[in-house]
Design a protein around this motif. Structure first.
Motif, PDB file in Angstrom:
ATOM      1  N   GLY A  81       1.952  14.816  -5.108  1.00  0.00           N
ATOM      2  CA  GLY A  81       1.182  13.599  -5.378  1.00  0.00           C
ATOM      3  C   GLY A  81       0.783  12.970  -4.061  1.00  0.00           C
ATOM      4  N   SER A  82      -0.292  12.164  -4.089  1.00  0.00           N
ATOM      5  CA  SER A  82      -0.686  11.553  -2.815  1.00  0.00           C
ATOM      6  C   SER A  82       0.319  10.483  -2.402  1.00  0.00           C
ATOM      7  CB  SER A  82      -2.113  11.015  -2.863  1.00  0.00           C
ATOM      8  OG  SER A  82      -2.252  10.017  -3.820  1.00  0.00           O
ATOM      9  N   ASP A  83       1.140   9.997  -3.340  1.00  0.00           N
ATOM     10  CA  ASP A  83       2.199   9.066  -2.932  1.00  0.00           C
ATOM     11  C   ASP A  83       3.132   9.727  -1.913  1.00  0.00           C
ATOM     12  OD1 ASP A  83       1.445   6.823  -4.339  1.00  0.00           O
ATOM     13  OD2 ASP A  83       2.675   7.271  -6.090  1.00  0.00           O
ATOM     14  N   TYR A  92      -3.431  -1.297  -2.502  1.00  0.00           N
ATOM     15  CA  TYR A  92      -2.430  -0.497  -3.210  1.00  0.00           C
ATOM     16  C   TYR A  92      -1.043  -1.014  -2.842  1.00  0.00           C
ATOM     17  CZ  TYR A  92      -0.143   3.755  -4.967  1.00  0.00           C
ATOM     18  OH  TYR A  92       0.643   4.654  -5.646  1.00  0.00           O
ATOM     19  N   ALA A 149      -8.230  -0.410  -4.085  1.00  0.00           N
ATOM     20  CA  ALA A 149      -7.561  -0.632  -5.371  1.00  0.00           C
ATOM     21  C   ALA A 149      -6.752  -1.927  -5.208  1.00  0.00           C
ATOM     22  CB  ALA A 149      -6.631   0.532  -5.669  1.00  0.00           C
ATOM     23  N   ASP A 180      -7.441   6.178   2.213  1.00  0.00           N
ATOM     24  CA  ASP A 180      -6.841   6.664   0.971  1.00  0.00           C
ATOM     25  C   ASP A 180      -7.975   6.774  -0.060  1.00  0.00           C
ATOM     26  OD1 ASP A 180      -5.543   6.925  -1.458  1.00  0.00           O
ATOM     27  OD2 ASP A 180      -4.122   5.293  -1.099  1.00  0.00           O
ATOM     28  N   TYR A 231      -9.696   7.385  -5.328  1.00  0.00           N
ATOM     29  CA  TYR A 231     -10.718   7.175  -6.375  1.00  0.00           C
ATOM     30  C   TYR A 231     -12.131   7.516  -5.922  1.00  0.00           C
ATOM     31  CZ  TYR A 231      -6.803   4.643  -8.345  1.00  0.00           C
ATOM     32  OH  TYR A 231      -5.564   4.317  -8.839  1.00  0.00           O
ATOM     33  N   SER A 256      -4.745  13.519  -9.188  1.00  0.00           N
ATOM     34  CA  SER A 256      -4.276  12.754 -10.355  1.00  0.00           C
ATOM     35  C   SER A 256      -5.404  12.105 -11.142  1.00  0.00           C
ATOM     36  CB  SER A 256      -3.329  11.628  -9.910  1.00  0.00           C
ATOM     37  OG  SER A 256      -2.172  12.157  -9.349  1.00  0.00           O
TER      38      SER A 256
HETATM   39  C1  LIG Z   1      -4.937   3.769  -4.036  1.00  0.00           C
HETATM   40  C2  LIG Z   1      -3.966   4.786  -4.546  1.00  0.00           C
HETATM   41  N1  LIG Z   1      -3.511   5.717  -3.698  1.00  0.00           N
HETATM   42  C3  LIG Z   1      -2.634   6.653  -4.102  1.00  0.00           C
HETATM   43  C4  LIG Z   1      -2.179   6.696  -5.407  1.00  0.00           C
HETATM   44  C5  LIG Z   1      -1.148   7.725  -5.779  1.00  0.00           C
HETATM   45  O1  LIG Z   1      -1.600   8.695  -6.631  1.00  0.00           O
HETATM   46  P1  LIG Z   1      -0.794  10.027  -6.880  1.00  0.00           P
HETATM   47  O2  LIG Z   1       0.581   9.880  -6.265  1.00  0.00           O
HETATM   48  O3  LIG Z   1      -0.749  10.198  -8.347  1.00  0.00           O
HETATM   49  O4  LIG Z   1      -1.549  11.122  -6.184  1.00  0.00           O
HETATM   50  C6  LIG Z   1      -2.622   5.755  -6.329  1.00  0.00           C
HETATM   51  C7  LIG Z   1      -2.135   5.798  -7.716  1.00  0.00           C
HETATM   52  O5  LIG Z   1      -2.441   5.070  -8.577  1.00  0.00           O
HETATM   53  C8  LIG Z   1      -3.536   4.771  -5.885  1.00  0.00           C
HETATM   54  O6  LIG Z   1      -3.979   3.824  -6.719  1.00  0.00           O
END
Ligand SMILES: Cc1ncc(COP(=O)(O)O)c(C=O)c1O
Length: 350
Positions: free
Chosen positions: A84-86, A110, A154, A180, A183, A208
């Motif tokens: 995940g990008s997290d 975020y 976001a 980041d 979106y 995601s």
């Molecule tokens: C701005 C932003 N970056 C990163 C993420 C993380 O996404 P993920 O871990 O699903 O790749 C989110 C998830 O909602 C997000 O809103």
């Protein structure tokens, strides 16, 4: 609390993810998932990969990095992948954003960024968005160690043009700028083409949202080799196999299915347009979004009450109890049916 907790754990304020309801029949517009199922090619690739479950996956996920590199016209060594990008962001904070001077990011953004700063003990300053909820790049002309910006931001959904990102990166040649782009595929302008010209730019993306694979947990970063090497060093000091073999196979198929990608994002952008129109007709102020969600408020109703009313009628949206945005709702763009239910519930109330 326990006497076994370290001082770090005592000081943490963990991120609170959006609700994942257990019951069926809920219209779920609260976590910006894609409302459509992923490409059928993803499901076939995952099924085929189950034959390899006995083995460890490739720790470098070479085939996935190669596929992402080919898609974005960069070198395989310029791509890092994570759970995940997290996770990619977490490694970025640890590997590249932990310095003496403060890190800068917007005050409304975020909400995981301050959490990573808490975990890794990184000093940061929040730059207020202007009264139109836009990022003012001039505010970032100050002493700092690095900058993190989501583009589009976001939860506002407002995007920056690629030229604006390039101006920011050029103004800070000695600071890393992390964009980041979770979106970006819903109408934003990606900064990936700038990577070749700027060694201080790192882009983070995810499968995601625009690839409908939130449950598979795949994210990636693109940047010049020394930046990627820093991320690999942290990853290999933490978990050698962040992506399992099913995730690698599914992600490769997702990146390759251009037809599914083009059709689905067009559908979501068209639904967003209709949703903005209908919310505006109901008297909502809707910020101009290039994401798969909209951020909207109504002058006659408190955000918390609207969210509660929708929830009682089976529609989940995201509400943040935070200064400046407590009257906004963040609404993910759903299918036409889902958006229709949201609007019908709001119409009854307003
Ligand atoms: C701005 C932003 N970056 C990163 C993420 C993380 O996404 P993920 O871990 O699903 O790749 C989110 C998830 O909602 C997000 O809103």
């Amino acid at each position: 609390m326990s006497r076994f907790w370290s001082s770090v754990v005592h000081g943490l304020s963990p991120y609170v993810p959006g609700e994942q309801p257990k019951q069926d029949g809920i219209v779920k517009l609260n976590t910006n998932e894609n409302p459509y199922p992923p490409s059928s090619q993803v499901l076939e690739a995952i099924a085929a990969a189950t034959a390899r479950l006995r083995l460890y996956p490739d720790p470098r996920a070479f085939v996935l990095r190669e596929t992402i590199a080919a898609h974005y016209h960069v070198a395989t060594e310029e791509v890092f992948v994570g759970n995940g990008s997290d996770e990619v962001l977490a490694h970025t904070f640890q590997a590249l954003l932990r310095h003496d001077a403060p890190l800068l990011f917007p005050d409304i953004t975020y909400s995981f960024y301050p959490v990573y700063c808490g975990l890794y003990r990184i000093r940061y300053e929040e730059m207020p968005l202007d009264s139109a909820m836009k990022v003012q790049l001039a505010d970032y002309r100050r002493s700092c160690s690095a900058i993190v910006l989501p583009n589009p931001n976001a939860p506002t959904g407002i995007g920056l043009a690629r030229d604006e990102v390039e101006a920011l990166v050029a103004e800070h040649p000695d600071q890393l700028v992390v964009i980041d782009e979770a979106y970006v595929d819903f109408g934003g302008e990606s900064a990936v083409p700038l990577i070749a010209r700027h060694d201080n730019l790192l882009i983070v993306q995810t499968l995601s949202k625009s690839r409908a694979l939130a449950g598979l947990r795949v994210g990636f970063a693109i940047g010049q080799r020394p930046l990627i090497e820093a991320l690999e060093r942290v990853k290999d000091s933490f978990n050698s196999y962040p992506l399992d073999c099913l995730a690698i196979a599914g992600a490769v198929a997702a990146i390759k299915d251009d037809a599914w990608f083009a059709e689905t994002r067009q559908r979501i952008m068209a639904s967003r347009q209709a949703l903005v129109r209908e919310l505006s007709e109901l008297g909502f102020e809707v910020l101009p979004s290039v994401a798969n969600f909209v951020f909207a408020r109504h002058c006659g109703h408190r955000g918390v009450n609207l969210a509660a009313h929708l929830r009682e009628r089976g529609v989940l949206v995201r509400h943040f109890q935070k200064p400046r945005i407590e009257d906004f709702l963040r609404i993910s763009v759903g299918t036409e049916d889902q958006c229709g239910r949201l609007i019908a519930v709001l119409r009854d109330l307003i």
